[in-house]
Enzyme design. Structure first.
Site, PDB file in Angstrom:
ATOM      1  N   TYR A  49       0.968  -1.259  -0.009  1.00 29.82           N
ATOM      2  CA  TYR A  49       0.058   0.202   0.120  1.00 29.82           C
ATOM      3  C   TYR A  49       0.804   1.176   0.155  1.00 29.82           C
ATOM      4  CZ  TYR A  49      -3.481   3.432   1.430  1.00 29.82           C
ATOM      5  OH  TYR A  49      -4.460   4.515   1.548  1.00 29.82           O
ATOM      6  N   ASP A  50       1.980   1.234   0.795  1.00 27.60           N
ATOM      7  CA  ASP A  50       2.852   2.275   0.841  1.00 27.60           C
ATOM      8  C   ASP A  50       3.488   2.608  -0.217  1.00 27.60           C
ATOM      9  OD1 ASP A  50       2.094   2.386   3.543  1.00 27.60           O
ATOM     10  OD2 ASP A  50       3.822   1.532   4.370  1.00 27.60           O
ATOM     11  N   LYS A 134     -26.269   4.254  20.415  1.00 30.41           N
ATOM     12  CA  LYS A 134     -25.918   6.002  20.561  1.00 30.41           C
ATOM     13  C   LYS A 134     -24.397   6.047  20.939  1.00 30.41           C
ATOM     14  CE  LYS A 134     -27.865  10.310  22.217  1.00 30.41           C
ATOM     15  NZ  LYS A 134     -26.429  10.829  22.635  1.00 30.41           N
TER      16      LYS A 134
HETATM   17  S1  IVH Z   1     -29.638  10.649  15.214  1.00 29.62           S
HETATM   18  C1  IVH Z   1     -32.333  13.873  13.924  1.00 29.62           C
HETATM   19  N1  IVH Z   1     -28.312   8.300  15.819  1.00 29.62           N
HETATM   20  O1  IVH Z   1     -26.540  11.787  19.620  1.00 29.62           O
HETATM   21  C2  IVH Z   1     -31.676  12.900  14.386  1.00 29.62           C
HETATM   22  N2  IVH Z   1     -27.584  10.494  16.865  1.00 29.62           N
HETATM   23  O2  IVH Z   1     -28.830  14.719  19.695  1.00 29.62           O
HETATM   24  C3  IVH Z   1     -30.399  13.142  14.657  1.00 29.62           C
HETATM   25  N3  IVH Z   1     -25.696  10.438  18.185  1.00 29.62           N
HETATM   26  O3  IVH Z   1     -25.175  14.679  19.181  1.00 29.62           O
HETATM   27  C4  IVH Z   1     -29.428  12.312  15.429  1.00 29.62           C
HETATM   28  N4  IVH Z   1     -25.661   7.960  17.863  1.00 29.62           N
HETATM   29  O4  IVH Z   1     -24.383  13.265  17.468  1.00 29.62           O
HETATM   30  C5  IVH Z   1     -28.323   9.973  15.842  1.00 29.62           C
HETATM   31  N5  IVH Z   1     -27.231   6.582  16.055  1.00 29.62           N
HETATM   32  C6  IVH Z   1     -27.407   7.778  16.290  1.00 29.62           C
HETATM   33  C7  IVH Z   1     -26.352   8.332  17.209  1.00 29.62           C
HETATM   34  C8  IVH Z   1     -26.897   9.764  17.495  1.00 29.62           C
HETATM   35  C9  IVH Z   1     -25.124   9.363  18.488  1.00 29.62           C
HETATM   36  C10 IVH Z   1     -25.489  11.680  18.812  1.00 29.62           C
HETATM   37  C11 IVH Z   1     -25.753  12.689  17.692  1.00 29.62           C
HETATM   38  C12 IVH Z   1     -26.090  13.866  18.535  1.00 29.62           C
HETATM   39  C13 IVH Z   1     -26.824  13.271  19.693  1.00 29.62           C
HETATM   40  C14 IVH Z   1     -28.376  13.384  19.311  1.00 29.62           C
END
Ligand code: IVH
Length: 698
Positions: A49-50, A134
């Site tokens: 790759y390098d 999340k």
């Molecule tokens: S959806 C309109 N999905 O959580 C919907 N957010 O306020 C927008 N986050 O700062 C967000 N995992 O960065 C969504 N699977 C996920 C997520 C996620 C982390 C964070 C996002 C935002 C906060 C939601």
């Protein structure tokens, strides 16, 4: 082919060839970067790759007009920025409603709301959701035009973010070009930039090293999220490139499709498409039908949470159908079709009420922060260990400080960091000079992290351990005195110090649980019997740090008498074979404590005795001061017999041949040791020659 391949017609003939080659290299490098960073499944060795990378770099250097913004060579580099440019999001980056009820009912509440808003009746079909993790990182909007990454921006206030394109380019998992035959004219991918836990630990380790080497302005990071956010918002892309970041896609911003192009009608369909185009989507993402499957997902992920390679603070549920999402719409700035369902926080703020020093069973002194009770990681935490003096100083935890406490899974709670801006006045922590339990000197040996109480058998914190050690078979040996019994006797106040063992009477023992007359009698007899011992066993039984059985034997043989051993200086102690400065210092510290000498005197006064011997004169023996190594099979002596013989003649037996070896005793089938001895010019003896040397006949 995507937009960045220049039409050959506009270039000269050699340039056309170069342009074609550059295009090929880019295609291949994009492909292999995806295999490596996203799929974790490289097809090529790193060096290959390098090599391709270097070829492309050379081509682009020779033909500056071939440079394009989405070239793999543009991941790193760029000059530091004075500040980030502002970016207006084409579609606002909204936040998401949080279900704070961390129980299963949180998922039911969301499903009930969705059904109500959609006007569904109880016997209407279950709603289909996508359940996601999340991620605990930083939201990013990636803008691709005709398949090329043209801009990356932070969320900012949702309307305006910061242009962090050059930092985001350094993230290997983010494709600079979509792997799509017909990429849409505009595609904004939203997702989370995060740092894996192992990457975070390694980064902090490197930071600690830099700080230890005196680097200015360097710091360690409190958690992966802060480290990730710091890296993304780093004005110098060269520094950002050294911070190991990762990315997961979970949504969309602006999308402009080519006329007539079909698009997925569900969130899940889009995620699959994004994945196919080379964007990382978390494997844990699931379709879930109805509230019960959301509850299952929440529970399953909750169980896996600590084993995941990255931090999450909950899960997210999204209505799968885009038509239903549209029907549900938004309240203020949050979609009605999505919710975050949290887990109990693993980090909380609390106050340091005191820093206690605890003494363990082995005398180790441990500073422990006493905390205002706080609910974290599912339990109420009131204490957190600070491990040792260096750790306590490194974190600089002080009385009255506000600290971040973390407890993840079954891991013991720990103080992650102090909030210096909330500091009142506390002084830096210092380890006390004396054991807080018995007042003996607290000693920290060179090269050790821990302080230890030098009180040994005198220190109440170490009492049970000291008695058990003394009574074990290889020490003074008191048959039948095991840990249950010692525990009971110490707790009942029958024994405070070792000498109390020899003051026990029948009636006292009979007061203990499950102690009949016969077993009490046996124990007393065993205690009586232990009074007749050897100096080596007695010295070992005292439990002096670093003095194991072999060292105790060596000491007994060398000094012959306890009084001579107790009064020997460190220099004199170091003349004993195999005793170095650490053991010598430990012996001196032990016998310098008045109460340790007192315990020894009392034991002797109570009748513990051994045959005192003449100090071995080690200097006049046949092999005094000589080091021998044995190898191969000797004709009549076993290894152990040969060793014993050599030692009784004042010699030392070592395991390997070196410059310091005086003789190699070689038997049949001697191998590499013989070769080495010959190379080093070490005298080689056979068994008769060894015996001759010992008996003075040669
Ligand atoms: S959806 C309109 N999905 O959580 C919907 N957010 O306020 C927008 N986050 O700062 C967000 N995992 O960065 C969504 N699977 C996920 C997520 C996620 C982390 C964070 C996002 C935002 C906060 C939601």
């Amino acid at each position: 082919m995507s937009s960045n391949t220049l039409p050959a017609a506009s270039l000269g003939p050699t340039d056309a060839a170069a342009a074609e080659r550059a295009g090929q290299l880019r295609e291949q490098l994009h492909h292999h970067a995806h295999r490596y960073y996203v799929l974790d499944d490289p097809e090529l060795p790193d060096a290959a790759y390098d090599e391709m990378f270097a070829q492309l770099q050379a081509l682009e250097a020779a033909h500056p007009d071939l440079q394009v913004s989405d070239s793999p060579t543009r991941r790193v580099g760029g000059a530091p920025l004075a500040q980030f440019a502002s970016v207006r999001h084409a579609v606002p980056m909204l936040s998401i409603r949080t279900e704070t009820d961390t129980e299963a009912s949180g998922a039911h509440a969301f499903d009930a709301r969705v059904r109500r808003e959609l006007g569904l009746q109880p016997d209407d079909a279950a709603v289909q959701y996508v359940a996601e993790l999340k991620f605990d990182g930083l939201a990013i909007n990636l803008r691709y035009e005709n398949g090329s990454l043209v801009q990356a921006a932070t969320r900012g206030d949702g309307e305006m973010g910061e242009d962090v394109t050059q930092n985001i380019r350094t993230i290997g998992q983010i494709p600079l070009r979509l792997q799509a035959q017909q990429p849409p004219p505009v595609l904004e991918v939203r997702g989370e930039v995060y740092m894996r836990r192992d990457d975070f630990e390694a980064l902090n380790e490197r930071q600690r090293l830099k700080i230890a080497q005196g680097a200015r302005g360097e710091k360690t990071f409190v958690n992966p999220r802060n480290a990730a956010a710091g890296a993304v918002r780093q004005l110098d892309p060269a520094i950002a490139a050294q911070r190991p970041l990762s990315f997961f896609a979970y949504g969309l911003g602006q999308v402009v499709l080519a006329p007539g192009e079909a698009a997925p009608s569900s969130h899940e369909g889009w995620l699959r498409l994004l994945k196919g185009w080379g964007l990382p989507v978390a494997d844990q993402t699931r379709l879930a039908v109805g509230a019960d499957e959301l509850v299952d997902f929440h529970r399953q992920i909750g169980q896996q949470r600590d084993a995941l390679p990255f931090d999450i603070d909950g899960v997210v549920y999204k209505v799968n159908s885009l038509a239903l999402q549209q029907q549900l719409g938004f309240v203020t700035r949050e979609p009605r079709w999505a919710v975050a369902h949290k887990y109990p926080a693993q980090e909380q703020l609390t106050e340091v009420l005191a820093i206690d020093v605890q003494v363990g069973r082995t005398g180790k002194l441990t500073p422990v922060a006493k905390l205002a009770p706080v609910f974290v990681g599912g339990v109420t935490v009131t204490h957190a260990t600070l491990h040792n003096e260096d750790e306590a100083r490194r974190k600089d935890v002080r009385l009255g400080d506000t600290v971040i406490v973390r407890r993840a899974g079954d891991v013991i709670p720990e103080v992650v960091a102090v909030l210096p801006e909330r500091r009142k006045e506390g002084e830096p922590f210092v380890m006390p000079a004396r054991c807080p339990v018995c007042g003996s000197a607290a000693v920290r040996e060179v090269g050790e992290a821990d302080h230890r109480c030098s009180g040994g058998l005198f220190c109440p914190a170490q009492r049970k351990q000291a008695i058990l050690h003394y009574a074990q078979r290889r020490a003074v040996e008191i048959e039948g005195l095991g840990d249950k019994l010692v525990e009971q006797m110490v707790d009942a106040g029958l024994i405070r110090h070792l000498p109390d063992l020899y003051r026990l009477g029948l009636s006292a023992l009979l007061g203990l649980e499950r102690m009949a007359e016969k077993s009490a009698g046996n124990l007393l007899a065993a205690i009586e019997q232990s009074k007749t011992t050897t100096l080596a066993r007695f010295v070992y039984g005292l439990g002096i740090r670093h003095v194991g059985e072999a060292t105790a034997k060596e000491l007994a043989r060398h000094f012959g008498q306890l009084d001579d051993l107790m009064s020997a200086s460190e220099d004199q102690l170091m003349q004993v074979s195999d005793i170095g400065p650490v053991v010598a210092a430990s012996l001196r510290t032990f016998f310098d404590q008045a109460h340790n000498r007192e315990v020894v005197e009392q034991l002797r006064a109570l009748g513990v005795h051994w045959p005192e011997m003449q100090a071995a004169s080690r200097s006049g023996l046949a092999l005094s001061g000589k080091t021998l190594v044995i190898t191969g099979t000797l004709p009549s002596l076993s290894r152990d017999q040969a060793k014993e013989l050599i030692e009784s003649a004042g010699g030392k037996v070592a395991g390997s041949v070196s410059q310091k070896t005086d003789y190699l005793v070689a038997g049949a089938e001697a191998g590499s040791k013989l070769l080495k001895a010959q190379t080093l010019g070490v005298t080689v003896l056979d068994e008769p020659q060894l015996l001759g040397l010992i008996h003075g006949t040669t």
